[in-house]
Design an enzyme around this catalytic site. Structure first.
Site, PDB file in Angstrom:
ATOM      1  N   LYS A   1       0.804  -1.219   0.000  1.00  0.00           N
ATOM      2  CA  LYS A   1       0.000   0.000   0.000  1.00  0.00           C
ATOM      3  C   LYS A   1       0.839   1.273   0.000  1.00  0.00           C
ATOM      4  O   LYS A   1       0.393   2.323  -0.475  1.00  0.00           O
ATOM      5  CB  LYS A   1      -0.934   0.003   1.201  1.00  0.00           C
ATOM      6  CG  LYS A   1      -2.066  -0.992   1.130  1.00  0.00           C
ATOM      7  CD  LYS A   1      -3.150  -0.536   0.175  1.00  0.00           C
ATOM      8  CE  LYS A   1      -4.411  -1.393   0.289  1.00  0.00           C
ATOM      9  NZ  LYS A   1      -5.491  -0.909  -0.584  1.00  0.00           N
TER      10      LYS A   1
ATOM     11  N   SER B   1       1.436  -9.776  -0.849  1.00  0.00           N
ATOM     12  CA  SER B   1       1.121  -8.348  -0.718  1.00  0.00           C
ATOM     13  C   SER B   1       1.392  -7.747   0.646  1.00  0.00           C
ATOM     14  O   SER B   1       1.563  -6.532   0.758  1.00  0.00           O
ATOM     15  CB  SER B   1      -0.339  -8.108  -1.101  1.00  0.00           C
ATOM     16  OG  SER B   1      -1.185  -8.983  -0.363  1.00  0.00           O
TER      17      SER B   1
END
Length: 332
Positions: free
Chosen positions: A57, A314
């Site tokens: 992110k 991720s």
């Protein structure tokens, strides 16, 4: 060529890479010997778990904040920034804001695990727990923007956010230019959309596969419906893949529809098994949302023989309690 409706181009992705240099790290792409043998393929792991905030992110957030500064100057952030997040995005906003010395308010639903809340608070941001869904948390963001003049940093539905995540795709092409296939967790679509935009621009034949939760998969249901729809959130080991895509989605719905070639949903048991396998065999601690690529290979017995395949890991935002739950579900 006209600019696509979603606004994410390869030029924007390269601009994002310039902006985020020194903030978000370039992460390794490593070969898994065990998985390569098992699937008779070359399985590569993209380790976004090694970002300063533990997840991908930071790329999108750093790009958006840097772009705001470029366009409007430091006064653009004078009132601070705010967002709603399942955790990783909030931590990224808190990290970037702390580096700039601006206030940040992160709005989280009560479903977000306590370890992710603590991680955001440790970076100096104010956390507000609002409601039982992302949509309710977004409502608080809208109030802060309207009443306090704060700048909203969306989790996914913005071309600058998606372009930041797209820098992963550029790195994949640099490190494995003959890559055949990439599997990416799919929720709001910023990660898959950004990566897919880069990959399809550089190597159009490359297959982009999205992987969603078996229930509460907003993008999956929206793509089937042909327009954004609301879904009920459910508890999941892959909690980062929960939440809606926004009924007024203006970027990522179109982007995902353009770049994604195939789409699978995975069960909780498959996610649990993949989490445990990555820890036991690769010594990698990953959250459920990061394990869904391997979960899809396992559960759906995808035929990748002879191919070069990348799994995007991720993030690493998993508590010991959640890991123990995954081990129990996997029967380990």
């Amino acid at each position: 060529m006209s600019k696509p409706v979603h606004g994410v181009t390869l030029a924007e992705i390269y601009a994002a890479r310039r902006r985020i240099a020194g903030q978000a790290g370039r992460t390794p792409l490593v070969r898994s010997e065990a998985l390569s043998r098992r699937f008779d393929a070359e399985i590569l792991l993209k380790l976004e778990t090694l970002q300063p905030t533990g997840a991908f992110k930071l790329r999108g957030v750093a790009n958006m904040i840097a772009a705001l500064l470029e366009r409007n100057g430091r006064e653009a952030l004078a009132a601070g920034v705010t967002t709603a997040s399942t955790g990783n995005h909030g931590r990224a906003v808190a990290y970037a804001a702390s580096r700039l010395g601006v206030p940040a308010v992160i709005c989280l639903s009560r479903r977000v695990p306590d370890n992710k809340v603590a991680a955001v608070e440790a970076l100096g941001a104010e956390v507000r727990r609002v409601g039982d869904s992302q949509d309710e948390a977004f409502g608080e963001v809208e109030r802060l923007v309207a009443e306090s003049g704060m700048v909203a940093i969306p989790p996914f539905d913005d071309p600058l956010i998606a372009a930041g995540q797209g820098t992963i795709g550029v790195e994949l092409m640099e490190d494995a230019p003959d890559l055949d296939h990439v599997l990416v967790g799919l929720s709001g679509g910023g990660l898959l959309g950004g990566i897919g935009a880069a990959l399809k621009a550089i190597r159009p034949s490359l297959e982009v596969t999205g992987v969603s939760l078996s229930q509460g998969a907003a993008m999956h249901d929206s793509l089937l419906a042909g327009h954004p729809v609301a879904v009920e959130e459910v508890e999941s080991l892959g909690d980062s893949l929960g939440g809606g895509i926004g009924l007024d989605n203006r970027c990522t719905f179109a982007l995902v529809r353009e770049v994604m070639d195939s789409h699978w949903r995975v069960s909780e048991q498959a996610i649990a098994t993949a989490m445990v396998e990555l820890l036991e065999h690769e010594k990698l601690l990953v959250e459920g949302a990061a394990a869904v690529g391997l979960a899809a290979l396992n559960e759906h017995e995808l035929d990748v023989r002879g191919r070069k395949v990348a799994l995007v890991l991720s993030g690493n935002g998993v508590s010991l309690e959640t890991l123990e739950r995954a081990r129990a579900l996997a029967g380990r």
